[in-house]
Scaffold this active site. Sequence first.
Site, PDB file in Angstrom:
ATOM      1  N   CYS A   1     -10.930  11.732   3.396  1.00  6.30           N
ATOM      2  CA  CYS A   1     -11.537  10.403   3.427  1.00  6.30           C
ATOM      3  C   CYS A   1     -11.451   9.829   4.833  1.00  6.30           C
ATOM      4  O   CYS A   1     -10.357   9.626   5.356  1.00  6.30           O
ATOM      5  CB  CYS A   1     -10.849   9.455   2.453  1.00  6.30           C
ATOM      6  SG  CYS A   1     -11.630   7.822   2.470  1.00  6.30           S
TER       7      CYS A   1
ATOM      8  N   GLY B   1     -12.855   2.362   1.523  1.00  7.24           N
ATOM      9  CA  GLY B   1     -11.396   2.391   1.714  1.00  7.24           C
ATOM     10  C   GLY B   1     -10.602   2.611   0.446  1.00  7.24           C
ATOM     11  O   GLY B   1      -9.462   2.130   0.326  1.00  7.24           O
TER      12      GLY B   1
END
Lengths: 293, 293, 277, 277
Positions: B131, B73
């Site tokens: 991502c 993350g």
Amino acid sequence: MPVEFCGIELEHPIVNASGTYDALAARRVFGDAFERNFPFSAYVSKTITLDPRAGNPPPRLWELGQGMINSIGLPNKGLVRFVEEDLSEYATLPAPLIVSVMGFSVDELIAILEALDGRDEIAALELNFSCPNVKTGNIVGSDPVECEAMMTQLRAHSDKPMIAKLAPSTSRPDLVAMAAESAGADAVSLINTLPGMAFAPGTSRPWLGAGSGGISGPAVRAVALGQVVRVSTSVRIPVIGMGGVENSRDAQQLLDAGARLVAVGTENFRDPAAGNRISAGLAQPAESAANPD
Amino acid sequence: MPVEFCGIELEHPIVNASGTYDALAARRVFGDAFERNFPFSAYVSKTITLDPRAGNPPPRLWELGQGMINSIGLPNKGLVRFVEEDLSEYATLPAPLIVSVMGFSVDELIAILEALDGRDEIAALELNFSCPNVKTGNIVGSDPVECEAMMTQLRAHSDKPMIAKLAPSTSRPDLVAMAAESAGADAVSLINTLPGMAFAPGTSRPWLGAGSGGISGPAVRAVALGQVVRVSTSVRIPVIGMGGVENSRDAQQLLDAGARLVAVGTENFRDPAAGNRISAGLAQPAESAANPD
Amino acid sequence: MSVVARPQAPFGRRIVHVTDRRVAGPYVALTARDRGGPAPLAGQFYMLMTPTTWGGGADGRPYLPRALSFARAVSTADGIALDFLFEGVGPGTDRLMEVGVGDELLIAGPFGNGFALDGERWPVLVAGGIGLAPIVALEDELRELDGVRATTFVGMRSIDHASAAGLYELEHELATEDGSAGHQGYVTDLVKAHLEEHAESTVYACGPAAMLEAVRVLCAELGVPSQLAMESGMACGFGACYGCVVPTKDGFTRLCVDGPVLDGSQLDTALISGAPH
Amino acid sequence: MSVVARPQAPFGRRIVHVTDRRVAGPYVALTARDRGGPAPLAGQFYMLMTPTTWGGGADGRPYLPRALSFARAVSTADGIALDFLFEGVGPGTDRLMEVGVGDELLIAGPFGNGFALDGERWPVLVAGGIGLAPIVALEDELRELDGVRATTFVGMRSIDHASAAGLYELEHELATEDGSAGHQGYVTDLVKAHLEEHAESTVYACGPAAMLEAVRVLCAELGVPSQLAMESGMACGFGACYGCVVPTKDGFTRLCVDGPVLDGSQLDTALISGAPH
Ligand SMILES: Cc1cc2nc3c(=O)[nH]c(=O)nc-3n(C[C@H](O)[C@H](O)[C@H](O)COP(=O)(O)OP(=O)(O)OC[C@H]3O[C@@H](n4cnc5c(N)ncnc54)[C@H](O)[C@@H]3O)c2cc1C
Ligand SMILES: Cc1cc2nc3c(=O)[nH]c(=O)nc-3n(C[C@H](O)[C@H](O)[C@H](O)COP(=O)(O)OP(=O)(O)OC[C@H]3O[C@@H](n4cnc5c(N)ncnc54)[C@H](O)[C@@H]3O)c2cc1C
Ligand SMILES: Cc1cc2nc3c(=O)[nH]c(=O)nc-3n(C[C@H](O)[C@H](O)[C@H](O)COP(=O)(O)O)c2cc1C
Ligand SMILES: Cc1cc2nc3c(=O)[nH]c(=O)nc-3n(C[C@H](O)[C@H](O)[C@H](O)COP(=O)(O)O)c2cc1C
Ligand code: FES
Ligand code: FES
């Protein structure tokens, strides 16, 4: 564990993934024992097309550590011979028949749907919007707009339950599934194989005769689980989950993820009775976690 | 095997994949030996964002048979502290620095680009359009239209070479790469991790603190090879290929597939000196096929 | 403060040969001859894998190396004799269970901080189950510092498990859950009784998350410093992946470089979600 | 036409125990006790894997089971004693090389068609390398049919490889590539000389693709029927995957159900791209 799917009552939630089990060949190889112990609660045919197809040139298989890449390329007899030669044989299998179909244009698909619509042998249709082994194969199954347009046009041409088989090559499988649903699909199935490639050992040339192929088996299980969760929470129509299922633990996870049915694909190759083992294992939830079977 | 990349002369084609090697931590752990044997010809930083991020809650790792899923993350100090605290330290590494950046809006990205544009420590920028561990993270990297629009807006705000890092979750990575190229990207890199999920053992709850994550390692190698072939044959700008590289045979395959540079990611975790081993192995083409190292 | 500086790990991984293998109850102790690495500090760990057939277990795992504390490190003319102590709890440790004398291991390390010795206070060592490994190492380290005598408490499920302490002739007071030896109950019962008498202690503990949390709370209540050797899932062990973070009062901390030993006062809880066991 | 009907494989896969293991040069012969299956026909094959650590080799393979011909099948009171003969050429056969007496194998089969015996003509058997396996089985089968005497030619790389024929006391004429025993050169030299004298033969052959192709061309030229036991990469072995096709005059044919024995006249070439070796 009986389960209802698009109005069909099934004995348990385990079916085969299209193209991973030629039940007619298996009946010849295994005989009566195969029919007495039919591994699936519904049988999904290999994908058929309007015209006959020889499929891709060999080699068609590449092994991975946790799966394989195939470039089979939908070899099949074509619609006419399928209906004439195979349909009545499939009808004698001890499970409802789901016929998988693919078209290179809307017109082709409509022709197939219309030819099959009256056939009572067929319980449902799976629309293969996602084969990576034919050119333009997986655009429809990965693009919401294309999928909705295609599904809308097809819906009018068949009264049978229609399952849209989606492609995994999208960041938003939920949007594609919602598009299929809104255009009248009765169910969605996922995932089809992930596009992939391998070079022949010691060369920089593709191994597979078709250049590239589709990845299946445990290597894609985490992709499948993620997409099934995402799609199941976004549509109301039932979901057939598949991808890398090896044992009843994997199948249970896809059911927990929201799938109504679970399809077994590549694992059939390692164990012709994988379907039996997996559905039997589902019936015993207690043990399954510790010692998956 | 020296190689030119966006005007930078590199000693060999092996770099690290963003987020898989904290070189500052490694210098503390391994000391001088690390700098003397620096594993990469250029160093790619972990992705930074405008504001500081704590990253996702643990657990952040799930192991697969041939890879892993991560939901890190993008924890990072944020632009300001990166520039103040880390940039001068990175500048002392014995390799050109490529800084990976991510923004939640065009404005954020522009702010980052402008802040970094004057910094001579930075040889190039990698734009992380892909991502899977942040919301809306990989739309830009999987959609040609979004990618072109974003890239066009960013191009004006930096003179540094810009590498667009693409997402693998698309059936047409070639179109996304061509869109990046036409909007002024100097290079593209691929693949980022494939979205995936795993349930905690014996439960139907996601294991990862963030729910889902990104798959990397050998499990994605065949996907990477296929996409690198497809993209390399479609764009003229150089390609950084990555995904599942374990040894020099895998790296050579990506080079043969058309990549200018090859990035090593997950394999660094199994072997901190994987980069050294792989670039050394590339120098000996004869043995590498039989006994990959 | 630790009296010894954190040693530097050799860059990369290296092959070591297994020279001894012993079994104690469900545990296996492997000794490996490390010719390439420095003497580690108690509480540090190594990343281990086997050079062949690492993989092929359940779901094709293991794939990543596994973090293991060393239990004893003896300097010899021929490198460091490193002891690893473990139980088969999954594909990684199951594979390590198969390793025999003469086999090779791939190791990287030593990694992590190790225990920070506090020379002023009485060392109280607490081990739970396989958490014994770094506690043995710490007892060794303390013994080598002249004059330092530790009090050691060990908690095990049964007398069978407790036999692991015998491998290292560890002087200790024992608690077993089933009462098959020593005090019946949790090791924290013994620790509590001791600390209530001896508040001038520092506790060094390693064991299951629930035990560490009990130790943390107990120490906090009694105002006793605690150092807790913790676990989390690790991919790399050297700070590369950011996968091993645990929540602390300062936010997420990478356990492999800023731990595995954390000061109890840094934590709101030692109950880490997703910790190996 | 085969005098025996193709036997039906039991549905699913089953565990068999290895009762014997012999080594001949680079080859290993395993005997497994099959209590669940029927007597197979020469040329049929089984899909094999090990129940544990199938995987963990190069690139994490093997994953799929491997197709192996049986070399001998002896009916006993306790099931069929099945012999498999192989060489380690990759992760699958390397793993099988590690299997010892008492270990378990998972097998499915017998699959495929087997050789179709032609009672009218003189059987000429031709084996190249590991292609020996089904040729031994065929020689056994012919011997059991009263009066049928076969002429057998075996080609091997060296005398070392040739020792595999000794495991089965196979009466044969030998050619070795290095001349270390028998005729120096290819086995097809011997076959050619024989067929030029005895055109009333039928050739049954198994071996590398190049050998099969030489046999096919030779037989076509001399008007001698040939039956070629071929190889292709297989995932399932029972017709499920369509992965094993080879090009024939009738298009792509699944080698697992319509082979592995093909009539030479069906083929334009026996050189199959991607054949295992
Ligand atoms: C610093 C440190 C020191 C350690 N020292 C020791 C020691 O000395 N001795 C010892 O025995 N152990 C030690 N451990 C613990 C050991 O590293 C772990 O138990 C390791 O995970 C065991 O691997 P396994 O494959 O056997 O079990 P795993 O399969 O990894 O199972 C262990 C736990 O991991 C989780 N898990 C299960 N499946 C997965 C998956 N697919 N991906 C991610 N997580 C999963 C679950 O929580 C499970 O209970 C230490 C750990 C750390 C961090
Ligand atoms: C009907 C039949 C009967 C057979 N009988 C025997 C027998 O009796 N004895 C015997 O020893 N062998 C036999 N074989 C051959 C055997 O099945 C193959 O050689 C098998 O592939 C060996 O597996 P491996 O893992 O050891 O080698 P592989 O790694 O499979 O290597 C063998 C070949 O496979 C190809 N290959 C390499 N990598 C891959 C990959 N990732 N994916 C797909 N293909 C790859 C290459 O062509 C390579 O040369 C038979 C094959 C068939 C079809
Ligand atoms: C050899 C092979 C052939 C396949 N053929 C088809 C097909 O004809 N139609 C289709 O929709 N999917 C086909 N698939 C995809 C599977 O139905 C399934 O979506 C995929 O393999 C993932 O499941 P698995 O991991 O359990 O195999 C095929 C897959 C394999 C491995
Ligand atoms: C733990 C981990 C963290 C990552 N962090 C980032 C990141 O910050 N930015 C980024 O662009 N990619 C990130 N990636 C993706 C890698 O750069 C790479 O694209 C991917 O892992 C595929 O390569 P591999 O299979 O060699 O690991 C991360 C991957 C891993 C495994
Ligand atoms: S284990 Fe990778 S950062 Fe800690
Ligand atoms: S091996 Fe699967 S169809 Fe022949």
